[in-house]
Write an enzyme that holds these catalytic residues in place. Structure first.
Site, PDB file in Angstrom:
ATOM      1  N   ASP A 278       0.857  -1.176   0.000  1.00 13.67           N
ATOM      2  CA  ASP A 278       0.000   0.000   0.000  1.00 13.67           C
ATOM      3  C   ASP A 278       0.903   1.240   0.000  1.00 13.67           C
ATOM      4  OD1 ASP A 278      -2.185   1.660  -0.060  1.00 13.67           O
ATOM      5  OD2 ASP A 278      -3.226   0.730   1.612  1.00 13.67           O
TER       6      ASP A 278
HETATM    7  C1  BGC Z   1      -5.153   3.101   0.179  1.00 11.94           C
HETATM    8  C2  BGC Z   1      -5.326   2.087  -0.912  1.00 11.94           C
HETATM    9  C3  BGC Z   1      -5.288   2.782  -2.240  1.00 11.94           C
HETATM   10  C4  BGC Z   1      -3.961   3.479  -2.380  1.00 11.94           C
HETATM   11  C5  BGC Z   1      -3.755   4.176  -3.711  1.00 11.94           C
HETATM   12  C6  BGC Z   1      -3.951   3.977  -0.040  1.00 11.94           C
HETATM   13  O1  BGC Z   1      -3.903   5.041   0.847  1.00 11.94           O
HETATM   14  O2  BGC Z   1      -5.088   2.455   1.424  1.00 11.94           O
HETATM   15  O3  BGC Z   1      -6.508   1.365  -0.734  1.00 11.94           O
HETATM   16  O4  BGC Z   1      -5.518   1.873  -3.283  1.00 11.94           O
HETATM   17  O5  BGC Z   1      -3.883   4.463  -1.356  1.00 11.94           O
HETATM   18  O6  BGC Z   1      -4.498   5.321  -3.835  1.00 11.94           O
END
Ligand code: BGC
Length: 739
Positions: A278
């Site tokens: 993530d």
């Molecule tokens: C989130 C993810 C997301 C990623 C990209 C993160 O902060 O937890 O679910 O896909 O950002 O935007």
């Protein structure tokens, strides 16, 4: 009669093992790998947000050098096409980029938030919605979405419950797999397929106290029985990527957690897809207290099996030195790159001719699906005196509340590409359908959090002039989603006071609640004659709600998450264990704020009823469904055997409507206590007035299985209760013995 049938057994049949890559792909990967420099490999393992419009010269140069394997949430469609052209034609090895984006509940056509979609209990429709999102997104160069989010969510304080498919592992498994199929299609290489991402692996939804990014403590029995099954189902549906969670799981950050990433995902499940971290989750392991510095974090994430790093650059900055000092084996880097290249081959990116695609606009079919899904996701919680549906001949309606005409809020969280001007709000649709003269509009408050009562008087006046009040209350879009946890679950601002004010009019009140989570509004609900819970319903929320209000469609949504009476009951979910001292039904109904003598040392509260406000699986209709004649084709089941549980469901009302029929089981005694009820199947049936359906569910030993304390999937001999039910608190009950 139309039947859509999703028993566990069928679900197992339709799950597909990820297709073996077409012949030659592994050889092509190997050939490419042998020509790549270490720096080019680390480039592939890096994903960036740094692409801006217009494409800058430094970024063009970086793409030429193979500095990035992927970009997320960045650039315009034209930029993406140009960046891809540079990667394919001007980089040394011509390795394509893959563009990822959070296409969570629609791209341009916005569908209800995932929690709302799940209340439809309609995997076919959710698959269609995901397909539409895939078509729209891929037409603008996006070939990878970070969805579905299949974290089990049992705490409405957690803002991301909006993005979840609710509290139940079976339902989340079925619906999540449907979304994967919708995004990816039969073949990832078809031009409109987008790779899905099973996220956030794993346990992220169990954040302590519902506070975003908080630690999670999940014993292995619970992990395997509740949190992992949706991910395994996504893997079985062929999901192309996994994303690790931000959470520390039992003290070890998910992003550096070898147990879940190596042992379970790679060894037990034999997953050959790609794993992405993530957003900056790798260096966050330093703050978790699990890595000493960036270099240590990079080493630990790679050792755990994270192939691509999202946004941060610890891989690119440190893996070279770690290889040089022998702390990292280049083989583990090659493995990660192999997984990344395999994704790009599977998507057909190497074979596509680069160039701008033709942007797919919002089609009538997409809007129709959005309306159907919004309609089926709405849950009727109350309908005293059958105030709904409203007669079309009704005189005047007062439309009141901050969410009657708020397109952005109506779209919900995680909307990057949906445009407010495409949204049809309830106010707009009611004006179109009834004519301006019959709609008296007064928002009462400006936003859901507004603390001013300045608009109350106008609202009350309009309510007095109308025959019915339609109150659009709830939460703004920004009160749910990532990093938007709440400690209180009440209607924000002065909305409760607004309800009291409007009640002075003496007019019937129909509340339509738009929110990203279950809210608690016990006292306000007492003043409402009817309540439609509409979540954030997306682009077509207005027409869907208007149809439900006037009976052109009939509510059929059912809750996929338990609604507490008060935040103090959280976490509260239907599939809990019984305890040694369960509170009996005759101890129901302790009034809030009036503690009683704790007669009976049972598991309950002194100041609030122990039961939920609205249970899992619950939802009313404008008709009445009668359940009868539960039959079990056998009373005993053996390994390899199968029996059928069936019941008759009759529509006793005057309107044709859908009913979501649910199958639950419970094992009386096992080596590990089993939940009081567990969902094992469901079926949406459509019945005309007076029509009857025999709804049947196959039950096999696998449906009765669970993970024991030794992490083995077992079906233990014993007695099982079986319910065919309209929700998790009622139903026809039978008994089966597994020998
Ligand atoms: C989130 C993810 C997301 C990623 C990209 C993160 O902060 O937890 O679910 O896909 O950002 O935007």
């Amino acid at each position: 009669m139309l039947c859509r049938y999703w028993p566990a057994a069928l679900f197992i049949i339709v799950m597909t093992i990820p297709a073996a890559p077409p012949p030659g792909v592994e050889q092509r990967i190997a050939a490419l790998l042998s020509r790549m420099t270490l720096e080019e490999k680390l480039g592939q393992m890096s994903q960036s947000t740094s692409m801006r419009t217009p494409l800058s010269d430094p970024i063009r140069e970086e793409i030429r050098k193979g500095r990035w394997g992927s970009f997320l949430n960045a650039g315009s469609p034209a930029d993406r096409a140009e960046a891809q052209r540079i990667a394919r034609q001007e980089s040394r090895l011509g390795i394509p980029l893959v563009f990822g984006r959070d296409v969570i509940h629609g791209y341009k056509t916005i569908f209800p938030i995932p929690l709302g979609q799940s209340a439809s209990w309609n995997p076919d429709l959710m698959q269609q919605a995901a397909r539409i999102a895939g078509i729209e997104a891929s037409s603008e160069g996006i070939r990878w979405t970070f969805a579905p989010m299949i974290d089990i969510a049992r705490d409405p304080r957690w803002g991301r419950i909006a993005e979840s498919l609710g509290e139940d592992p079976y339902l989340t498994s079925v619906l999540g797999a449907a979304m994967v199929r919708g995004f990816q299609t039969e073949s990832l290489s078809s031009a409109s397929a987008i790779a899905a991402s099973a996220k956030h692996y794993v346990g992220y939804g169990a954040a302590e106290a519902g506070r975003e990014y908080n630690s999670t403590w999940i014993p292995e029995v619970l992990l395997r029985n509740v949190y992992l099954p949706p991910f395994q189902a996504a893997r079985d549906a062929g999901v192309a990527t996994f994303m690790t969670g931000f959470n520390a799981l039992n003290g070890v950050p998910a992003t550096g957690n070898r147990f879940i990433l190596r042992k379970i995902l790679r060894e037990e499940w034999k997953y050959d897809g790609m794993v992405v971290s993530d957003y900056t989750a790798i260096p966050e392991m330093i703050l978790h207290g699990y890595a000493a510095d960036d270099r240590d974090a990079a080493r630990k994430a790679l050792a755990a099996g994270v192939d691509m790093e999202m946004v941060s650059t610890t891989y690119f900055d440190h893996l070279k030195a770690l290889v040089a000092t022998g702390q990292v084996d280049v083989k583990s880097i090659d493995n990660a790159v192999r997984n990344i290249l395999r994704l790009k081959f599977r998507l057909g990116l190497f074979d596509e001719s680069p160039g701008p695609a033709a942007t797919a606009g919002i089609t009538a079919a997409a809007l129709d699906t959005a309306k159907r899904l919004a309609t089926e996701s709405v849950v009727l919680l109350k309908n005293d005196g059958n105030v709904l549906p409203l007669a079309k001949s009704i005189g005047k309606v007062a439309v009141i509340g901050p969410l009657a005409d708020s397109p952005v809020d109506q779209m919900g969280m995680w909307v990057m590409d949906g445009r407010a001007e495409d949204v049809r709000t309830p106010l707009g649709v009611l004006r179109e359908e009834l004519g301006d003269g019959r709609v008296l509009y007064a928002p009462g408050v400006k936003t859901s959090r507004d603390s001013s009562r300045d608009g109350f008087q106008d609202a009350l006046q309009k309510a007095r002039l109308a025959d019915v009040v339609l109150l659009f209350l709830g939460e703004e879009q920004i009160l749910s989603g990532e990093a938007h946890s709440r400690a209180f679950l009440d209607l924000p601002g002065v909305q409760e006071a607004l309800v009291e004010e409007i009640a002075k009019s003496g007019k019937p009140i129909v509340a339509v609640i738009l929110a990203g989570r279950p809210l608690t509004f016990h006292n306000a609900a007492a003043k409402m004659n009817a309540i439609l819970y509409a979540w954030h319903p997306g682009t077509m929320g207005g027409p869907a709600i208007a149809d439900l209000l006037f009976g052109d469609s009939v509510p059929s949504g059912k809750l996929t998450t338990t609604f507490p009476r008060t935040v103090g009951q959280v976490p509260i979910y239907y599939a809990h264990l019984n305890t040694g001292r369960p509170a009996p039904a005759n101890e129901l109904g302790i009034p809030l704020g009036n503690p009683v003598n704790p007669v009976g040392y049972t598991s309950k509260y002194l100041d609030v009823d122990f039961t939920p406000e609205y249970p899992f699986g619950f939802g009313l209709s404008y008709t009445t469904f009668e359940y009868s004649d539960l039959r079990l084709s056998a009373s005993r089941l053996r390994k390899g055997g199968r029996l059928t549980a069936s019941a008759e469901v009759v529509n006793r009302g005057v309107r044709e409507a859908d009913e979501v029929v649910q199958l639950y089981i419970h094992q009386n005694a096992a080596s590990v206590s089993r939940p009081v009820k567990e969902l094992k199947g469901f079926r949406r049936v459509h019945l005309k007035p007076g029509e009857k359906a025999v709804v049947a569910f196959p039950i096999t030993a696998e449906d009765l299985a669970f993970y024991n304390e030794r992490a083995q999937l077992v079906t233990e001999p014993g007695t099982f209760h079986v319910w065919i039910a309209p929700d998790s608190t009622r139903g026809l009950e039978g008994e089966v013995t597994f020998e």
